[in-house]
Each structure stands twice: as structure tokens, then as C-alpha cells.
Write a protein that holds these residues in place. Structure first.
Motif, PDB file in Angstrom:
ATOM      1  N   THR A  65      24.864  21.138  12.303  1.00  0.00           N
ATOM      2  CA  THR A  65      25.588  19.893  12.611  1.00  0.00           C
ATOM      3  C   THR A  65      25.802  19.074  11.341  1.00  0.00           C
ATOM      4  OG1 THR A  65      24.575  19.855  14.809  1.00  0.00           O
ATOM      5  CG2 THR A  65      25.571  17.809  14.032  1.00  0.00           C
ATOM      6  N   ARG A  66      24.769  18.969  10.522  1.00  0.00           N
ATOM      7  CA  ARG A  66      24.886  18.217   9.262  1.00  0.00           C
ATOM      8  C   ARG A  66      25.945  18.839   8.362  1.00  0.00           C
ATOM      9  NH1 ARG A  66      23.047  18.446   4.026  1.00  0.00           N
ATOM     10  NH2 ARG A  66      22.545  16.412   3.050  1.00  0.00           N
ATOM     11  N   SER A  67      25.908  20.160   8.196  1.00  0.00           N
ATOM     12  CA  SER A  67      26.874  20.847   7.317  1.00  0.00           C
ATOM     13  C   SER A  67      28.300  20.677   7.825  1.00  0.00           C
ATOM     14  CB  SER A  67      26.533  22.338   7.222  1.00  0.00           C
ATOM     15  OG  SER A  67      25.244  22.530   6.707  1.00  0.00           O
ATOM     16  N   SER A  68      28.486  20.853   9.129  1.00  0.00           N
ATOM     17  CA  SER A  68      29.818  20.750   9.717  1.00  0.00           C
ATOM     18  C   SER A  68      30.371  19.328   9.634  1.00  0.00           C
ATOM     19  CB  SER A  68      29.771  21.205  11.181  1.00  0.00           C
ATOM     20  OG  SER A  68      31.057  21.238  11.734  1.00  0.00           O
ATOM     21  N   MET A  69      29.506  18.342   9.882  1.00  0.00           N
ATOM     22  CA  MET A  69      29.939  16.944   9.809  1.00  0.00           C
ATOM     23  C   MET A  69      30.269  16.549   8.373  1.00  0.00           C
ATOM     24  SD  MET A  69      30.181  15.232  12.651  1.00  0.00           S
ATOM     25  CE  MET A  69      29.989  13.550  12.087  1.00  0.00           C
ATOM     26  N   LEU A  70      29.482  16.995   7.407  1.00  0.00           N
ATOM     27  CA  LEU A  70      29.759  16.676   6.001  1.00  0.00           C
ATOM     28  C   LEU A  70      31.114  17.231   5.570  1.00  0.00           C
ATOM     29  CD1 LEU A  70      26.304  17.228   4.248  1.00  0.00           C
ATOM     30  CD2 LEU A  70      27.584  15.083   4.406  1.00  0.00           C
ATOM     31  N   GLU A  71      31.461  18.396   6.096  1.00  0.00           N
ATOM     32  CA  GLU A  71      32.752  19.004   5.763  1.00  0.00           C
ATOM     33  C   GLU A  71      33.902  18.221   6.365  1.00  0.00           C
ATOM     34  OE1 GLU A  71      35.015  23.294   6.336  1.00  0.00           O
ATOM     35  OE2 GLU A  71      32.849  23.162   6.631  1.00  0.00           O
ATOM     36  N   VAL A  72      33.694  17.724   7.595  1.00  0.00           N
ATOM     37  CA  VAL A  72      34.772  17.048   8.319  1.00  0.00           C
ATOM     38  C   VAL A  72      35.004  15.634   7.803  1.00  0.00           C
ATOM     39  CG1 VAL A  72      35.385  16.064  10.572  1.00  0.00           C
ATOM     40  CG2 VAL A  72      34.593  18.423  10.421  1.00  0.00           C
ATOM     41  N   ILE A  73      33.944  14.884   7.512  1.00  0.00           N
ATOM     42  CA  ILE A  73      34.112  13.458   7.182  1.00  0.00           C
ATOM     43  C   ILE A  73      34.804  13.232   5.841  1.00  0.00           C
ATOM     44  CG2 ILE A  73      32.176  12.680   8.593  1.00  0.00           C
ATOM     45  CD1 ILE A  73      30.445  12.606   6.127  1.00  0.00           C
ATOM     46  N   HIS A  74      35.011  14.286   5.076  1.00  0.00           N
ATOM     47  CA  HIS A  74      35.744  14.149   3.814  1.00  0.00           C
ATOM     48  C   HIS A  74      37.194  14.624   3.944  1.00  0.00           C
ATOM     49  CE1 HIS A  74      32.186  12.939   1.657  1.00  0.00           C
ATOM     50  NE2 HIS A  74      31.533  14.040   2.037  1.00  0.00           N
ATOM     51  N   GLU A  75      37.626  14.949   5.170  1.00  0.00           N
ATOM     52  CA  GLU A  75      39.005  15.385   5.377  1.00  0.00           C
ATOM     53  C   GLU A  75      39.954  14.183   5.284  1.00  0.00           C
ATOM     54  OE1 GLU A  75      40.235  18.364   5.735  1.00  0.00           O
ATOM     55  OE2 GLU A  75      38.373  19.515   5.879  1.00  0.00           O
ATOM     56  N   ASP A  76      41.244  14.484   5.057  1.00  0.00           N
ATOM     57  CA  ASP A  76      42.244  13.424   4.863  1.00  0.00           C
ATOM     58  C   ASP A  76      42.419  12.557   6.105  1.00  0.00           C
ATOM     59  OD1 ASP A  76      42.638  14.332   2.314  1.00  0.00           O
ATOM     60  OD2 ASP A  76      44.402  15.540   2.794  1.00  0.00           O
ATOM     61  N   TYR A  77      42.396  13.171   7.279  1.00  0.00           N
ATOM     62  CA  TYR A  77      42.640  12.382   8.493  1.00  0.00           C
ATOM     63  C   TYR A  77      41.500  11.400   8.773  1.00  0.00           C
ATOM     64  CZ  TYR A  77      39.706  16.025  10.659  1.00  0.00           C
ATOM     65  OH  TYR A  77      38.691  16.901  10.975  1.00  0.00           O
ATOM     66  N   ILE A  78      40.284  11.708   8.318  1.00  0.00           N
ATOM     67  CA  ILE A  78      39.175  10.765   8.458  1.00  0.00           C
ATOM     68  C   ILE A  78      39.377   9.578   7.512  1.00  0.00           C
ATOM     69  CG2 ILE A  78      36.681  10.451   8.188  1.00  0.00           C
ATOM     70  CD1 ILE A  78      37.377  12.139  10.593  1.00  0.00           C
ATOM     71  N   ILE A  79      39.821   9.869   6.285  1.00  0.00           N
ATOM     72  CA  ILE A  79      40.104   8.803   5.321  1.00  0.00           C
ATOM     73  C   ILE A  79      41.236   7.917   5.835  1.00  0.00           C
ATOM     74  CG2 ILE A  79      40.883   8.322   2.953  1.00  0.00           C
ATOM     75  CD1 ILE A  79      39.581  11.019   2.163  1.00  0.00           C
ATOM     76  N   THR A  80      42.261   8.546   6.447  1.00  0.00           N
ATOM     77  CA  THR A  80      43.380   7.790   7.013  1.00  0.00           C
ATOM     78  C   THR A  80      42.914   6.894   8.150  1.00  0.00           C
ATOM     79  OG1 THR A  80      44.868   9.619   6.466  1.00  0.00           O
ATOM     80  CG2 THR A  80      45.666   7.998   8.055  1.00  0.00           C
ATOM     81  N   ALA A  81      42.046   7.416   9.013  1.00  0.00           N
ATOM     82  CA  ALA A  81      41.527   6.626  10.133  1.00  0.00           C
ATOM     83  C   ALA A  81      40.754   5.413   9.633  1.00  0.00           C
ATOM     84  CB  ALA A  81      40.640   7.500  11.013  1.00  0.00           C
ATOM     85  N   LYS A  82      39.987   5.598   8.558  1.00  0.00           N
ATOM     86  CA  LYS A  82      39.244   4.467   7.980  1.00  0.00           C
ATOM     87  C   LYS A  82      40.200   3.463   7.359  1.00  0.00           C
ATOM     88  CE  LYS A  82      34.973   7.000   6.961  1.00  0.00           C
ATOM     89  NZ  LYS A  82      34.089   7.541   5.889  1.00  0.00           N
ATOM     90  N   ALA A  83      41.271   3.978   6.728  1.00  0.00           N
ATOM     91  CA  ALA A  83      42.245   3.094   6.095  1.00  0.00           C
ATOM     92  C   ALA A  83      43.000   2.248   7.118  1.00  0.00           C
ATOM     93  CB  ALA A  83      43.228   3.921   5.266  1.00  0.00           C
ATOM     94  N   LYS A  84      43.139   2.768   8.339  1.00  0.00           N
ATOM     95  CA  LYS A  84      43.813   2.017   9.400  1.00  0.00           C
ATOM     96  C   LYS A  84      42.953   0.893   9.954  1.00  0.00           C
ATOM     97  CE  LYS A  84      46.933   5.611  11.101  1.00  0.00           C
ATOM     98  NZ  LYS A  84      47.279   6.491  12.249  1.00  0.00           N
ATOM     99  N   GLY A  85      41.709   0.844   9.539  1.00  0.00           N
ATOM    100  CA  GLY A  85      40.844  -0.239   9.972  1.00  0.00           C
ATOM    101  C   GLY A  85      39.911   0.104  11.111  1.00  0.00           C
ATOM    102  N   LEU A  86      39.845   1.395  11.506  1.00  0.00           N
ATOM    103  CA  LEU A  86      38.932   1.792  12.576  1.00  0.00           C
ATOM    104  C   LEU A  86      37.486   1.660  12.103  1.00  0.00           C
ATOM    105  CD1 LEU A  86      40.637   5.017  14.004  1.00  0.00           C
ATOM    106  CD2 LEU A  86      40.608   2.759  15.035  1.00  0.00           C
ATOM    107  N   SER A  87      36.629   1.252  13.010  1.00  0.00           N
ATOM    108  CA  SER A  87      35.213   1.121  12.674  1.00  0.00           C
ATOM    109  C   SER A  87      34.603   2.495  12.433  1.00  0.00           C
ATOM    110  CB  SER A  87      34.465   0.413  13.802  1.00  0.00           C
ATOM    111  OG  SER A  87      34.499   1.197  14.978  1.00  0.00           O
ATOM    112  N   GLU A  88      33.498   2.503  11.689  1.00  0.00           N
ATOM    113  CA  GLU A  88      32.841   3.779  11.373  1.00  0.00           C
ATOM    114  C   GLU A  88      32.403   4.501  12.636  1.00  0.00           C
ATOM    115  OE1 GLU A  88      29.431   5.492   8.354  1.00  0.00           O
ATOM    116  OE2 GLU A  88      29.267   3.434   9.092  1.00  0.00           O
TER     117      GLU A  88
END
Length: 476
Positions: free
Chosen positions: A358-381
Motif C-alpha cells: 500500500t505504501r509503495s503504490s500510494m507513493l507512486e500515485v501521489i506524484h502523478e500529474d492528476y494528483i498535482i492538478t487536483a491539489k492546484a484546484k484547491g482540493l483538500s489533502e
């Protein structure tokens, strides 16, 4: 109010004809439908042969072929293909003899002729006669559906099951599972057949006379050839008549049905415990990498992976049973506290594996572009993690959970022995040293069936978590 669109959807004039046309693109489905509807196909194929000669396609095809030849089109195509092949051979510096050239040119010309004629006849509404198209048209006739429903009931049930992408996928997996089970049973039987262990000698003892050994082998069919014994074993598996074991003449089916639920219960509870603990721990470690919590959780997970289950079980018995007297030392089906320690012991290494994945898979996903875009839109963590990251990280996690669950069923024998649990794992271990071939085959096949079902559920969960997989399944 009656929805006539839904009624039309299930009308035989559309429904069965559409499904038949879709699934018979695969040759395997055509064979399955023919076998399942064999009584119907015997009659319809005979009718097809009678009507085939009356079809206008064949005489029109011959007439147009002669017309193309007389107009010189076939000769022109042949000359074009000849020049093309000669140019190709000259470019690649290849020698091409006249006979070989004539063969290739004639083949290409014939293919071109057939394509052109079929194109014209298709425009005129005339299709090339085939049994598949003939039967597809029959499925659009309500009277045919009524007359053929009883003799072809299995074929129609199969068509209904294959009408949906997900149900079709499940049917395919069930068929694959059947082949896997046969393969597993054949492999296990072959290994036992070639094993140096002699069931007669092991059960009757070293003082048994040759006549007693021969009589034992004759009673249980062990004196028959390999293929005969294999056939008897496999036929018994699919008729759910596993017979009696060599040792004690107990009914194998009944014994397995009594022992398997215990192992399955412990494995499921261990898995639930592992998922409930490991996934939150893995997410926290991934969201706060290189923090104290991350190091602490991963260190504990590493310890959980390193501890042998038999040693952990013995330590638990000494500590929580003999010293603290919190839990019973051995399993008792009438005391729910007795299942706590086996579940924890069996689930410890599973929890550690799932947490790390779970840790390895989540670390891989949270650095993807769509996660960065979601954060840039103002969504909470919290929303980014729960709505986007976890769902996309679940595919490898679910895969590992399925593999570990299969390992738990097969590897629960150590835990069962430590806590004196009469489950399927310890049953197989006890029978393999005889070797009790019918009992071993039955136990292994039950585990194989369960693992196949679990894998099928996991594949369905893939589609649930990832819409791209759902889309592929529908397109395929």
C-alpha cells in the motif's frame, strides 16, 4: 406506465440474434454454442444444406466471375500483380522462378476477384451463404425460438449469460478455472503416482505379505495403468464423488466439507484483520514519508514479515495462554476466543506485506500529474487522497491481497498444527505421507476452486476500481 423500449430490448427478434452475432466472432464461443445446442443444430444444419442450393449468391457469383474474366479485368489484375512481384524481387535482389511467380500472381488475382464480387453482391443485399448467418437469421424468428427453446435451453442460457461484458467475463473465467482445476489435479496425481511412497506398505506395515499388498492395490485400483487411475480420479472430482480414503475408509467429500470451512473462516478473518490494519497504515506512511510514523510502521512491518508463524504461535501460547490465561491454547469451535490467536498469527505476515505494498503504490500515485492538478484546484489533502489517490492505487494492492489469500489457504497447515486445528491444511499434511491419493486430490482441488473464485472476484474488482478496465472489457 409500460416501457416498450425495454420490452423491445428483450425481444428474441433482437436480443438472441444480436448476442449470437457478437460472441461467435470468437471461434471458442461458436464451438460452445454448437455443443450446448446440439439437438437444435442437427435439425437446422440439415435445413441449411437443403436451402443452400437455392441461394442466389452462388450462381450470381459464378456469373459475375465469368463477366470479369470476359471483360479482361482479371487479365489486367494478373499483369499488374506480375509486374509488382517482379519489381519487388528486383529491389530485394531475389531470384523468382516462373512457376513460383505464376503461383503468387494467381493467388493474389483470385483474392482480388473474390473481394470485388463480394463487394458488389453485398451492396445488392446478397451475403455469402454460411451456416452461422443462416442460424443467426433463424434466431430472429419468434416461432423458431418457441420451437427450439426446450431442446436448446442450455444454449439460450449461455447466450443470456454472455449478453453482458461482465457476465461474459465471469463465464470465461469459470471455464478457465475448470481447466486450471483439471491441470492441478492431473499434476498432483502424477506426482503422487511417481512418488516412491507405497500406500499399501505404509498402511499395512512392513510385515504385510505380498498377497495382502496385491489385494489392497486391487481393491483401490492401484494395480491399474496410469491413465485408467487418472480418469477415475478426475471423473470422481467432477461428479463430487471422491470415494473413501485409503486410511480409515472415511468419506472424503464429507471429511473435506467438515474441515474446509474452519480453514476458510480463519483465512477470511485473518485477511479482514490484515486489510483493516494494513491499508490505513500504508496510506499514513505514504502521505508522511520519512516521518517517525513511516519509519515506525515499516519497521514493525519488517518484523512481521521476518517472524516464522510456528515460532510466533508457540510464543503466543506460552504468553497469552499459559502465563496470562487470556485465550485457550488449542482451538475449540464452541469458544470464539480460541480463534483469536490463530487469526493473529496467520494474519501477521499478510498485514505486513499489504502495508508495504500500500505504501509503495500510494507513493507512486501521489506524484502523478492528476494528483498535482487536483491539489492546484484547491482540493483538500483529504479529498485528494480519498477521491483520487486511493482508488488508483488499489489495483496492485488488490492483486497482492488475492495472491496472499491463496497462500493462506495452502499455507495454513503450520498454524493449524500449532493450535491443533482440524482444518484442510493439516488434513493434507497428514495424508501426503501415506500417500492417500483420493484424499489429497480432494483437498488440493477444494483449495484450487477457492483460489480460482478469489482470483475471479479480484479481476472484477479491477474493473470496479479502474474505469479504463471496464471500458476495455466492454470493447473486447
Amino acid at each position: 406506465m409500460i416501457n416498450f423500449q425495454n420490452i423491445k430490448k428483450f425481444d428474441g427478434n433482437y436480443y438472441f440474434k444480436r448476442v449470437f452475432s457478437e460472441i461467435t466472432r470468437k471461434h471458442s464461443y461458436s464451438i460452445a454454442l454448437f455443443l450446448l445446442g446440439f439437438p437444435v443444430h442437427v435439425v437446422t444444419y440439415f435445413l441449411y444444406l437443403l436451402k443452400k442450393d437455392k441461394n442466389l449468391y452462388v450462381p450470381l457469383f459464378a456469373q459475375m466471375k465469368q463477366q470479369f474474366i470476359s471483360e479482361g479485368k482479371v487479365h489486367a489484375w494478373a499483369a499488374e500483380y506480375r509486374l509488382q512481384e517482379q519489381t519487388k524481387a528486383a529491389f530485394f535482389n531475389k531470384s523468382l522462378n516462373e512457376r513460383q511467380l505464376d503461383l503468387v500472381v494467381n493467388q493474389l488475382t483470385e483474392q482480388k476477384l473474390h473481394r470485388e464480387i463480394e463487394k458488389i453482391l453485398t451492396k445488392d443485399g446478397l451475403a455469402k451463404p454460411s451456416y452461422k448467418s443462416y442460424f443467426s437469421e433463424l434466431l430472429g424468428n419468434p416461432l423458431f425460438l418457441v420451437l427450439s427453446f426446450i431442446p436448446g435451453v442450455f444454449m439460450y442460457i449461455f447466450l443470456i449469460l454472455c449478453s453482458n461484458a461482465f457476465s461474459r467475463f465471469i463465464v470465461e473465467r469459470l471455464v478457465q478455472s475448470a481447466f486450471v482445476i483439471v491441470g492441478v489435479a492431473t499434476l498432483v496425481f502424477t506426482i503422487l503416482y511417481l512418488s516412491p511412497f507405497d500406500p499399501a506398505r505404509n498402511l499395512l506395515g512392513i510385515e504385510a505379505t505380498p498377497e495382502q499388498v496385491a489385494n489392497f492395490n486391487k481393491i483401490y485400483g492401484l494395480d491399474q495403468p496410469y491413465l485408467v487411475q487418472l480418469w477415475h480420479s478426475l471423473s470422481g472430482l467432477f461428479t463430487f464423488d471422491l470415494g473413501n480414503s485409503f486410511e480409515g475408509k472415511e468419506n472424503i467429500t464429507q471429511s473435506i466439507m467438515n474441515k474446509f470451512p474452519v480453514t476458510l473462516e480463519i483465512a477470511l478473518l485473518s485477511l479482514l484483520m490484515a486489510v483493516a490494519i494494513a491499508i490505513p497504515v500504508g496510506i499514513i506512511s505514504a502521505v508522511r514519508p520519512n516521518s517517525f510514523a513511516d519509519y515506525a510502521f515499516m519497521f514493525i512491518a519488517l518484523i512481521g514479515l521476518s517472524i516464522p508463524s510456528f515460532w510466533q504461535g508457540l510464543i503466543f501460547i506460552l504468553t497469552f495462554s499459559l502465563k496470562l490465561q487470556w485465550f485457550p491454547a488449542t482451538y475449540n469451535p464452541h469458544n470464539w476466543l480460541s480463534i483469536v490467536m490463530p487469526v493473529v498469527v496467520l494474519g501477521t505476515s499478510i498485514t505486513a506485506s499489504i502495508a508495504r505494498m500500500t505504501r509503495s503504490s500510494m507513493l507512486e500515485v501521489i506524484h502523478e500529474d492528476y494528483i498535482i492538478t487536483a491539489k492546484a484546484k484547491g482540493l483538500s489533502e483529504r479529498k485528494v487522497i480519498t477521491k483520487h489517490a486511493i482508488r488508483n492505487a488499489m489495483i496492485p494492492i488488490v492483486t497482492v491481497i488475492g495472491l496472499l489469500f491463496g497462500g493462506m489457504l495452502g499455507g495454513a497447515s503450520v498454524t493449524e498444527k500449532v493450535f491443533n486445528i482440524s482444518g484442510i491444511g493439516s488434513y493434507i499434511v497428514d495424508k501426503q505421507f501415506i500417500p492417500d491419493i483420493p484424499a489429497l486430490l480432494g483437498g488440493v482441488v477444494y483449495i484450487a476452486i477457492t483460489i480460482s473464485i478469489v482470483n475471479m472476484v479480484i479481476d472484477v474488482l479491477y474493473a470496479f476500481f479502474d474505469p479504463r478496465i471496464r471500458s476495455k472489457m466492454k470493447k473486447s
